[in-house]
Design a protein around this motif. Structure first.
Motif, PDB file in Angstrom:
ATOM      1  N   SER A  74      20.834  -1.221  89.760  1.00 16.25           N
ATOM      2  CA  SER A  74      19.539  -2.033  89.236  1.00 16.25           C
ATOM      3  C   SER A  74      19.721  -3.248  89.861  1.00 16.25           C
ATOM      4  O   SER A  74      18.838  -3.868  90.266  1.00 16.25           O
ATOM      5  CB  SER A  74      19.737  -1.989  87.577  1.00 16.25           C
ATOM      6  OG  SER A  74      19.579  -0.788  87.092  1.00 16.25           O
ATOM      7  N   MET A  77      18.733  -3.001  93.470  1.00 14.44           N
ATOM      8  CA  MET A  77      17.221  -3.054  93.505  1.00 14.44           C
ATOM      9  C   MET A  77      16.486  -4.178  93.238  1.00 14.44           C
ATOM     10  O   MET A  77      15.324  -4.583  93.990  1.00 14.44           O
ATOM     11  CB  MET A  77      16.786  -1.741  92.563  1.00 14.44           C
ATOM     12  CG  MET A  77      17.058  -0.477  93.055  1.00 14.44           C
ATOM     13  SD  MET A  77      16.527   1.024  92.058  1.00 14.44           S
ATOM     14  CE  MET A  77      17.162   0.576  90.610  1.00 14.44           C
ATOM     15  N   LEU A  78      17.068  -4.775  92.292  1.00 10.89           N
ATOM     16  CA  LEU A  78      16.324  -6.182  92.000  1.00 10.89           C
ATOM     17  C   LEU A  78      16.401  -7.321  93.045  1.00 10.89           C
ATOM     18  O   LEU A  78      15.386  -8.109  93.000  1.00 10.89           O
ATOM     19  CB  LEU A  78      16.931  -6.647  90.564  1.00 10.89           C
ATOM     20  CG  LEU A  78      16.374  -6.242  89.092  1.00 10.89           C
ATOM     21  CD1 LEU A  78      17.145  -6.499  88.264  1.00 10.89           C
ATOM     22  CD2 LEU A  78      15.007  -6.588  89.007  1.00 10.89           C
ATOM     23  N   VAL A  81      13.496  -6.403  95.461  1.00  7.01           N
ATOM     24  CA  VAL A  81      12.186  -6.722  94.920  1.00  7.01           C
ATOM     25  C   VAL A  81      12.063  -8.181  94.668  1.00  7.01           C
ATOM     26  O   VAL A  81      10.830  -8.650  95.034  1.00  7.01           O
ATOM     27  CB  VAL A  81      12.114  -5.927  93.572  1.00  7.01           C
ATOM     28  CG1 VAL A  81      11.033  -6.435  92.696  1.00  7.01           C
ATOM     29  CG2 VAL A  81      12.224  -4.468  93.501  1.00  7.01           C
ATOM     30  N   LEU A  94       7.445   1.491  93.954  1.00  8.62           N
ATOM     31  CA  LEU A  94       8.774   1.701  93.950  1.00  8.62           C
ATOM     32  C   LEU A  94       9.242   3.124  93.188  1.00  8.62           C
ATOM     33  O   LEU A  94       8.558   3.297  91.929  1.00  8.62           O
ATOM     34  CB  LEU A  94       9.164   0.557  92.868  1.00  8.62           C
ATOM     35  CG  LEU A  94       9.178  -0.754  93.756  1.00  8.62           C
ATOM     36  CD1 LEU A  94       9.882  -1.867  92.638  1.00  8.62           C
ATOM     37  CD2 LEU A  94       9.905  -0.865  94.637  1.00  8.62           C
ATOM     38  N   TYR A 135       5.567   6.398  87.959  1.00  7.35           N
ATOM     39  CA  TYR A 135       6.119   5.127  87.989  1.00  7.35           C
ATOM     40  C   TYR A 135       4.943   4.064  87.913  1.00  7.35           C
ATOM     41  O   TYR A 135       5.497   2.891  87.991  1.00  7.35           O
ATOM     42  CB  TYR A 135       6.871   4.920  89.337  1.00  7.35           C
ATOM     43  CG  TYR A 135       7.971   5.911  89.392  1.00  7.35           C
ATOM     44  CD1 TYR A 135       9.143   5.557  89.402  1.00  7.35           C
ATOM     45  CD2 TYR A 135       7.656   7.379  90.203  1.00  7.35           C
ATOM     46  CE1 TYR A 135      10.380   6.492  89.448  1.00  7.35           C
ATOM     47  CE2 TYR A 135       8.591   8.021  90.593  1.00  7.35           C
ATOM     48  CZ  TYR A 135       9.813   7.710  90.000  1.00  7.35           C
ATOM     49  OH  TYR A 135      10.805   8.575  90.319  1.00  7.35           O
ATOM     50  N   ASP A 150       5.407  -3.985  90.062  1.00  5.02           N
ATOM     51  CA  ASP A 150       6.735  -3.403  90.521  1.00  5.02           C
ATOM     52  C   ASP A 150       7.766  -3.673  89.470  1.00  5.02           C
ATOM     53  O   ASP A 150       8.879  -2.648  89.523  1.00  5.02           O
ATOM     54  CB  ASP A 150       7.159  -4.398  91.753  1.00  5.02           C
ATOM     55  CG  ASP A 150       6.361  -4.147  93.021  1.00  5.02           C
ATOM     56  OD1 ASP A 150       5.932  -3.202  93.102  1.00  5.02           O
ATOM     57  OD2 ASP A 150       6.602  -5.112  94.102  1.00  5.02           O
ATOM     58  N   LEU A 154      10.181  -0.263  88.313  1.00  4.33           N
ATOM     59  CA  LEU A 154      11.877  -0.504  88.361  1.00  4.33           C
ATOM     60  C   LEU A 154      12.237  -0.274  86.882  1.00  4.33           C
ATOM     61  O   LEU A 154      13.489   0.522  86.852  1.00  4.33           O
ATOM     62  CB  LEU A 154      12.152  -2.058  88.683  1.00  4.33           C
ATOM     63  CG  LEU A 154      13.605  -2.199  88.983  1.00  4.33           C
ATOM     64  CD1 LEU A 154      13.971  -1.358  90.315  1.00  4.33           C
ATOM     65  CD2 LEU A 154      14.068  -3.555  89.208  1.00  4.33           C
ATOM     66  N   ALA A 217      11.063 -10.577  88.199  1.00 12.26           N
ATOM     67  CA  ALA A 217      12.279  -9.903  88.865  1.00 12.26           C
ATOM     68  C   ALA A 217      13.486 -10.991  88.823  1.00 12.26           C
ATOM     69  O   ALA A 217      14.791 -10.635  88.643  1.00 12.26           O
ATOM     70  CB  ALA A 217      12.205  -9.974  90.426  1.00 12.26           C
TER      71      ALA A 217
END
Length: 464
Positions: A74, A77-78, A81, A94, A135, A150, A154, A217
């Protein structure tokens, strides 16, 4: 590769937009688009090799991630983003399939597929409904949304990592849409009993129907679940003395050599980038994917005791376009001075980038195209073209970069001219980075480094 035969003008515009956005991406956790080629009825995008497969495949294999692996995934991915959003870009698709592992034996993730991405102006809302339904955020279904869409996507991914199933189900697409719009997740108590309260809280704060209440984010990166992750899982050696030395060495190079190193940075392979990328992430204190001067000074002083004035000198050398930020490829360029090996494969790849016409030599026209109109090709030829045949061979190019200290009095004379030509003309008014007035009679303003590299790739591929 994309077949262009019979493709509508609108679809071609979409492909061009994807290529433009992808070419501009410059972050450790975003896959690199190296080249774009257009030939006849086909458009080919050449992306860096990602051998590890999709995040989707690993989920299918493991069923459920351990919480340590889930939080580490995570976090990666953050970072991707948050970088996109800091650049004013929304991904809009995503999903598990759009994160790839660098290698099968690695847990290093990168984001791909910018087909639905859009350059977004803050305080405006997008209307086109796109993405993958499972998603998709509620506001996307309502066709009025921002970059916060987004974060919902996520949240869905993290949900799956932790408990192994999709949060919004239904026997029909209509029922799934209703579940998404209401924000009602299917919570299986036996699965969630194995997840920490912080992990559950993190997911709940992402899967909030109201995008204004949902974590951004940056806020998600500051959530306790992310901050308290096991940093031992993070790859790379981090910021050591060799990295600090390379940064300081780069600031002492001439601008022409720095430009060569920047092109080299785009030819580094994954293993070479892997040696130093953790150091870049450590220097990026605000997690925007760009290093600020204040961050550089703080970290270099704390870890390597580099004086403030030298930190400023390092920053100015890397930030040649004066936008007060250092990008990933610029950082990698600095590593070429001493931290990473200047091997034959890297020199050959860089030579090919200068050899725009693919003749096996670098010509005056090549130099003008790659380095911009402000530099005089004749001045480069005087120093590098040692046999005086009007072109630079690979042997001459390699000797110049590897034996730069030889014949110092000639080198310094030639590079002084180059450095003067490469000086950036500051805009006389307006914001930093604003284009000069068309009536400006001063020297031609150099393209920003990223833009020049992008233009070079476009020229190389025939896309202008």
């Amino acid at each position: 590769a994309f077949k262009l035969h019979g493709v509508t003008k609108e679809k071609k515009a979409e492909l061009a937009s994807e290529a433009e956005i992808f070419l501009g991406m410059d972050h450790p956790h975003v896959a690199r688009l190296h080249d774009v080629y257009e030939s006849g009825d086909q458009l080919t995008m050449v992306m860096e090799c990602m051998e590890g497969g999709e995040l989707f495949d690993r989920v299918a294999e493991r069923k459920v991630f351990s919480e340590k692996d889930a939080v580490h995934t995570s976090w990666q991915m953050l970072l991707a983003v948050n970088y996109l959003h800091s650049c004013g870009i929304v991904h809009r698709d995503l999903k598990l399939e759009n994160f790839l592992y660098e290698r099968k034996d690695s847990d290093f993730l990168k984001l791909i597929d910018f087909g639905f991405s859009k350059i977004w102006a803050k305080n405006t809302k997008m209307e086109v409904s796109c993405g993958t339904l499972s998603y998709v955020a509620p506001e996307v279904l309502a066709q009025s949304y921002t970059s916060q869409c987004d974060l919902w996507s996520l949240g869905v991914i993290v949900f799956v990592l932790l408990v192994g199933y999709m949060p919004f189900g239904g026997s029909s697409e209509r029922q799934q849409v209703i579940a998404i719009q209401s924000g009602k997740c299917g919570m299986k108590k036996d699965r969630w009993a194995k997840v920490s309260p912080q992990g559950l809280d993190f997911v709940k704060k992402l899967l909030v129907v109201n995008p204004e209440v949902r974590l951004t984010a940056l806020q998600a990166l500051e959530h306790p679940w992310i901050l308290n992750r096991d940093v031992a899982l993070e790859p790379g050696l981090g910021l050591d003395q060799s990295v600090a030395d390379a940064l300081c060495n780069f600031s002492r190079q001439t601008q022409f050599r720095q430009a060569c190193m920047q092109l080299m940075a785009w030819s580094l392979n994954a293993t070479e980038r892997g040696e130093v990328r953790q150091a870049f992430l450590e220097l990026d204190l605000n997690k925007s994917g760009k290093i600020k001067l204040s961050d550089l000074k703080k970290v270099l002083e704390a870890k390597s005791h580099v004086p403030e004035d030298e930190s400023v000198q390092v920053f100015r050398a890397l930030d040649a376009n004066s936008d007060e930020e250092i990008f990933y490829s610029e950082f990698l360029a600095a590593m070429m001075t001493s931290r990473l090996a200047l091997h034959d494969g890297l020199l050959k790849a860089t030579f090919r980038r200068f050899d725009v016409q693919n003749t096996g030599f670098i010509t005056r026209q090549d130099l003008s195209q790659v380095l911009g109109g402000a530099i005089k090709p004749d001045d480069v030829m005087k120093e590098v073209d040692t046999d005086h045949d009007g072109q630079i061979s690979y042997d001459e190019f390699m000797a110049y970069l590897r034996n730069g200290c030889a014949q110092d009095h000639h080198v310094e004379a030639a590079e002084k001219v180059i450095d003067e030509a490469l000086q950036v003309t500051e805009p006389s008014s307006g914001s930093a980075g604003a284009p000069p007035d068309a009536s400006d009679s001063g020297p031609a303003v150099r393209l920003r480094k990223r833009d020049r590299l992008r233009a070079f790739l476009n020229d190389l591929s025939g896309m202008t």
